[in-house]
Design an enzyme around this catalytic site. Structure first.
Site, PDB file in Angstrom:
ATOM      1  N   SER A 130       0.862  -1.189   0.000  1.00 44.14           N
ATOM      2  CA  SER A 130       0.000   0.000   0.000  1.00 44.14           C
ATOM      3  C   SER A 130       0.888   1.226   0.000  1.00 44.14           C
ATOM      4  O   SER A 130       2.005   1.191   0.545  1.00 44.14           O
ATOM      5  CB  SER A 130      -0.883   0.006   1.249  1.00 44.14           C
ATOM      6  OG  SER A 130      -1.567   1.250   1.362  1.00 44.14           O
ATOM      7  N   TYR A 165      -1.589  -0.729  10.338  1.00 44.44           N
ATOM      8  CA  TYR A 165      -1.758  -1.232   8.967  1.00 44.44           C
ATOM      9  C   TYR A 165      -0.586  -0.775   8.092  1.00 44.44           C
ATOM     10  O   TYR A 165      -0.008  -1.569   7.333  1.00 44.44           O
ATOM     11  CB  TYR A 165      -3.090  -0.722   8.424  1.00 44.44           C
ATOM     12  CG  TYR A 165      -3.315  -0.918   6.946  1.00 44.44           C
ATOM     13  CD1 TYR A 165      -3.794  -2.138   6.447  1.00 44.44           C
ATOM     14  CD2 TYR A 165      -3.068   0.111   6.035  1.00 44.44           C
ATOM     15  CE1 TYR A 165      -4.008  -2.305   5.085  1.00 44.44           C
ATOM     16  CE2 TYR A 165      -3.288  -0.053   4.682  1.00 44.44           C
ATOM     17  CZ  TYR A 165      -3.758  -1.260   4.205  1.00 44.44           C
ATOM     18  OH  TYR A 165      -3.972  -1.427   2.858  1.00 44.44           O
TER      19      TYR A 165
HETATM   20  P1  NAP Z   1     -11.458  -5.836   0.697  1.00 46.33           P
HETATM   21  O1  NAP Z   1     -12.380  -5.279  -0.343  1.00 46.33           O
HETATM   22  O2  NAP Z   1     -11.712  -5.518   2.131  1.00 46.33           O
HETATM   23  O3  NAP Z   1     -11.385  -7.419   0.495  1.00 46.33           O
HETATM   24  C1  NAP Z   1     -10.579  -8.175   1.347  1.00 46.33           C
HETATM   25  C2  NAP Z   1     -10.508  -9.602   0.848  1.00 46.33           C
HETATM   26  O4  NAP Z   1      -9.584 -10.312   1.670  1.00 46.33           O
HETATM   27  C3  NAP Z   1     -11.817 -10.342   0.930  1.00 46.33           C
HETATM   28  O5  NAP Z   1     -11.887 -11.230  -0.169  1.00 46.33           O
HETATM   29  C4  NAP Z   1     -11.687 -11.132   2.248  1.00 46.33           C
HETATM   30  O6  NAP Z   1     -12.454 -12.337   2.248  1.00 46.33           O
HETATM   31  C5  NAP Z   1     -10.225 -11.461   2.222  1.00 46.33           C
HETATM   32  N1  NAP Z   1      -9.621 -11.733   3.532  1.00 46.33           N
HETATM   33  C6  NAP Z   1      -9.560 -10.922   4.614  1.00 46.33           C
HETATM   34  N2  NAP Z   1      -8.892 -11.519   5.601  1.00 46.33           N
HETATM   35  C7  NAP Z   1      -8.515 -12.739   5.132  1.00 46.33           C
HETATM   36  C8  NAP Z   1      -7.793 -13.824   5.697  1.00 46.33           C
HETATM   37  N3  NAP Z   1      -7.322 -13.769   6.944  1.00 46.33           N
HETATM   38  N4  NAP Z   1      -7.610 -14.928   4.943  1.00 46.33           N
HETATM   39  C9  NAP Z   1      -8.077 -14.998   3.680  1.00 46.33           C
HETATM   40  N5  NAP Z   1      -8.758 -13.991   3.095  1.00 46.33           N
HETATM   41  C10 NAP Z   1      -8.974 -12.880   3.827  1.00 46.33           C
HETATM   42  O7  NAP Z   1      -9.943  -5.377   0.402  1.00 46.33           O
HETATM   43  P2  NAP Z   1      -9.307  -4.622  -0.852  1.00 46.33           P
HETATM   44  O8  NAP Z   1      -9.540  -3.170  -0.700  1.00 46.33           O
HETATM   45  O9  NAP Z   1      -9.660  -5.306  -2.117  1.00 46.33           O
HETATM   46  O10 NAP Z   1      -7.754  -4.845  -0.536  1.00 46.33           O
HETATM   47  C11 NAP Z   1      -6.994  -5.907  -1.110  1.00 46.33           C
HETATM   48  C12 NAP Z   1      -5.523  -5.688  -0.775  1.00 46.33           C
HETATM   49  O11 NAP Z   1      -5.104  -4.416  -1.289  1.00 46.33           O
HETATM   50  C13 NAP Z   1      -5.243  -5.645   0.727  1.00 46.33           C
HETATM   51  O12 NAP Z   1      -3.998  -6.260   0.997  1.00 46.33           O
HETATM   52  C14 NAP Z   1      -5.155  -4.161   1.026  1.00 46.33           C
HETATM   53  O13 NAP Z   1      -4.375  -3.883   2.155  1.00 46.33           O
HETATM   54  C15 NAP Z   1      -4.544  -3.641  -0.258  1.00 46.33           C
HETATM   55  N6  NAP Z   1      -4.813  -2.206  -0.471  1.00 46.33           N
HETATM   56  C16 NAP Z   1      -6.087  -1.742  -0.629  1.00 46.33           C
HETATM   57  C17 NAP Z   1      -6.293  -0.380  -0.805  1.00 46.33           C
HETATM   58  C18 NAP Z   1      -7.661   0.226  -0.977  1.00 46.33           C
HETATM   59  O14 NAP Z   1      -7.747   1.471  -1.016  1.00 46.33           O
HETATM   60  N7  NAP Z   1      -8.729  -0.548  -1.099  1.00 46.33           N
HETATM   61  C19 NAP Z   1      -5.193   0.490  -0.823  1.00 46.33           C
HETATM   62  C20 NAP Z   1      -3.922  -0.027  -0.655  1.00 46.33           C
HETATM   63  C21 NAP Z   1      -3.741  -1.379  -0.484  1.00 46.33           C
HETATM   64  P3  NAP Z   1     -13.864 -12.461   3.073  1.00 46.33           P
HETATM   65  O15 NAP Z   1     -14.747 -11.380   2.571  1.00 46.33           O
HETATM   66  O16 NAP Z   1     -14.344 -13.823   2.781  1.00 46.33           O
HETATM   67  O17 NAP Z   1     -13.483 -12.248   4.520  1.00 46.33           O
END
Ligand code: NAP
Length: 248
Positions: free
Chosen positions: A143, A157
């Site tokens: 991130s 985080y």
């Molecule tokens: P999200 O929409 O909250 O989705 C999270 C996903 O991870 C869901 O499929 C969830 O599954 C799964 N998950 C959570 N905990 C888990 C675990 N312990 N084991 C297996 N699966 C797990 O997240 P996102 O925004 O797409 O983010 C994806 C990645 O990008 C993350 O690493 C995040 O830190 C990074 N990121 C996101 C942003 C942003 O602005 N969105 C920015 C920078 C980085 P369930 O629903 O089944 O729990």
């Protein structure tokens, strides 16, 4: 036989976008998730309806036994692993450091850091030419928070993502002569459910004027960078990062 990709946390958001794009690029996709069966199965259905191949496996990446079971499911189903996307990640409600307890901090680190390490370990055991594998590629979702620090929101985080960056750099050097490339993608403000889990569903609207491009990004824009790093077009890129953050 199709190449196989395992994407953790692929039931929603960035992981789901990576799964859909990987399927279009010809991979058989293992859609990992933790809780939401319906969302994971929906991703599999969209892929199969378009003629692709995918299957869903529930496993908590923070649990070592779950990770072993997850990779065993890929072995049984596909007999090969070509790519891993360490995407599963969580944050907690916005808070200053002075209010954080150990349980919260450890929960974030267990999923974001330990989970990425455990999955990377299992992937290396299968991909490394040293272990008889055919090589492969790993992309870790970091991130921009790793660099910016997430003050007043979630420094825990941000610290976990800095650890993911160190994993990317160190592991890339360990396995560079074993056919495995390891790279990272650092998204900025991306439109997913994650901001709601931090307690502010409208976070992007609040902050987008501070982004040089003056908007949030989409999960698809992040997936494009992930799939490029996994592809042969990135054959000389390892231990490096793409910031997908509109300049933030
Ligand atoms: P999200 O929409 O909250 O989705 C999270 C996903 O991870 C869901 O499929 C969830 O599954 C799964 N998950 C959570 N905990 C888990 C675990 N312990 N084991 C297996 N699966 C797990 O997240 P996102 O925004 O797409 O983010 C994806 C990645 O990008 C993350 O690493 C995040 O830190 C990074 N990121 C996101 C942003 C942003 O602005 N969105 C920015 C920078 C980085 P369930 O629903 O089944 O729990």
């Amino acid at each position: 036989m199709d190449k196989t990709i395992l994407i953790t946390g692929a039931s929603r958001g960035i992981g789901a976008a990576c799964a859909l794009l990987a399927a279009r690029r010809g991979y058989t996709v293992c859609v990992n998730y933790r809780d939401n069966d319906a969302a994971a199965n929906a991703v599999v259905q969209v892929i199969e309806a378009a003629g692709g191949h995918a299957f869903a496996v529930a496993a908590d990446v923070a649990e070592e036994d779950d990770v072993a079971r997850l990779f065993a499911a890929v072995d049984a189903r596909c007999g090969r692993l070509d790519a891993l996307v360490n995407n599963a990640g969580i944050l907690a409600r916005q808070s200053r450091v002075e209010h954080m307890d150990a349980a919260r901090i450890n929960r974030i680190l267990a999923t974001n850091v330990t989970g990425s390490f455990l999955c990377a370990r299992e992937a290396v055991r299968r991909m490394s030419t040293k272990h008889g594998g055919n090589g492969g590629a790993i992309v870790n979702l970091s991130s921009r928070a790793a660099v910016l620090g997430s003050a007043n929101e979630y420094v825990d985080y941000a610290a976990s993502k800095a650890a993911v960056d160190a994993l990317t750099i160190g592991l890339s050097k360990e396995v560079a002569q074993e056919g495995i490339r390891v790279n990272g993608v650092r998204p900025g403000l991306i439109d997913t459910d994650m901001h709601a889990s931090g307690g502010e569903p409208g976070r992007i609207q609040r902050l987008q004027s501070s982004v040089p491009m003056a908007r949030g990004g989409t999960a698809e824009e992040v997936a494009a960078a992930v799939l490029w790093l996994l592809s042969d077009e990135a054959s000389y890129a390892t231990g490096t990062f793409i910031d997908v953050s509109g300049g933030r």
